[in-house]
Design an enzyme around this catalytic site. Structure first.
Site, PDB file in Angstrom:
ATOM      1  NE  ARG A 164       7.474 -49.692  10.834  1.00  0.00           N
ATOM      2  CZ  ARG A 164       8.496 -50.281  10.217  1.00  0.00           C
ATOM      3  NH1 ARG A 164       8.623 -50.229   8.908  1.00  0.00           N
ATOM      4  NH2 ARG A 164       9.406 -50.917  10.922  1.00  0.00           N
ATOM      5  CG  ASP A 165      11.674 -42.375  11.323  1.00  0.00           C
ATOM      6  OD1 ASP A 165      11.913 -42.338  12.545  1.00  0.00           O
ATOM      7  OD2 ASP A 165      12.534 -42.161  10.462  1.00  0.00           O
ATOM      8  CG  LEU A 166       4.576 -38.693  13.005  1.00  0.00           C
ATOM      9  CD1 LEU A 166       4.608 -38.188  11.566  1.00  0.00           C
ATOM     10  CD2 LEU A 166       3.144 -38.993  13.416  1.00  0.00           C
ATOM     11  CE1 TYR A 167      10.418 -40.174  17.343  1.00  0.00           C
ATOM     12  CE2 TYR A 167      11.281 -40.954  15.237  1.00  0.00           C
ATOM     13  CZ  TYR A 167      10.931 -41.193  16.553  1.00  0.00           C
ATOM     14  OH  TYR A 167      11.070 -42.441  17.083  1.00  0.00           O
ATOM     15  CG  HIS A 170      10.751 -37.471   9.563  1.00  0.00           C
ATOM     16  ND1 HIS A 170      10.933 -38.660  10.210  1.00  0.00           N
ATOM     17  CD2 HIS A 170      11.980 -37.119   9.070  1.00  0.00           C
ATOM     18  CE1 HIS A 170      12.197 -39.035  10.106  1.00  0.00           C
ATOM     19  NE2 HIS A 170      12.851 -38.106   9.418  1.00  0.00           N
TER      20      HIS A 170
END
Length: 255
Positions: A164-167, A170
């Site tokens: 849900r915050d995959l950049y 990360h």
């Protein structure tokens, strides 16, 4: 009501004589992120480096605002604690949990914290690209790196977890890369969700976010295809035949 787990013997003495949450909240260290109810610090103890994320209450106003916006509010450290344990049990690289505690049942005013050991001698993929280190790679090395990133994202999703915050920021990689055995680590899982199977829309969200974060570094069309073929573990013909609609949705989100 409180639940405290200190899993590192080198940290136990810090919590023996004082209130656990007072100690955790007042650790001296370098502040990495700070929000109204959440702070992330790096601290050193007995020559070892750790990160602590301390969560305070978010208040009902913030919870209701997120719900009205159809968002899942980040309430406490438990979600990340469970996500890291899940990845560790599945053999997927991530920071090791060294401590976890919760206090209070009311999500609006509860407190919690998570301690993880620092990933030593690593760099985020975002910094790797920002520093231009990718320009020094050979064609084969770049392909191996892209495939390694695709593989760990594939393993994460197959395990039932979506980030849900995959950049790029990360995913961490060793500064000294062994291209015969590339190690990538997933971090910052405070929004992660765990199910028996990741729904299609969350796969699209994760992959769309990741592709979005790498577009600024001149990802070519062929690079994209190699990445997606590794993610789906398929040939080019299988990819174009079976995943065209999904690819459109991913690219639409990325752009």
């Amino acid at each position: 009501m409180s639940n405290v787990k200190i899993l590192d013997k080198h940290l136990e003495h810090l919590f023996h004589t004082k209130d656990t949450f007072t100690v955790a909240k007042n650790f001296e260290g370098e502040i990495y992120r700070k929000y109204e109810n959440r702070i992330t610090k790096k601290f050193v103890n007995e020559g070892r480096s750790y990160f602590i994320k301390f969560h305070g209450g978010v208040g009902w106003k913030e919870i209701l605002k997120n719900i009205l916006q159809l968002k899942i509010p980040v309430v406490g450290a438990r979600r990340e604690y469970e996500a890291l344990n899940h990845l560790y049990e599945c053999g997927i690289n991530c920071p090791q949990v060294k401590g976890f505690a919760t206090r209070g049942l009311n999500p609006a005013n509860s407190s919690s914290f998570l301690i993880t050991e620092e990933l030593y001698e690593t760099i985020s993929l975002e910094d790797f690209f920002l520093e231009g280190l990718h320009k020094k790679l050979t064609f084969n090395q770049k392909n191996k790196l892209l495939k390694a990133a695709a593989s760990i994202i594939r393993e994460m999703h197959l395990s039932g977890l979506n980030h849900r915050d995959l950049y790029l920021c990360h995913l961490h990689i060793n500064k000294e890369i062994d291209f015969n055995n590339i190690q990538i680590y997933l971090i910052d899982l405070h929004r992660a969700q765990i199910r028996s199977k990741v729904p299609h829309r969350w796969i699209v969200k994760d992959l769309g976010g990741f592709i979005h974060s790498i577009l600024q570094f001149d990802l070519s069309e062929r690079d994209f295809y190699r990445f997606m073929m590794t993610y789906y573990d398929c040939t080019f013909r299988e990819f174009t035949s079976n995943y065209s609609d999904t690819t459109k949705a991913i690219l639409s989100r990325a752009f």
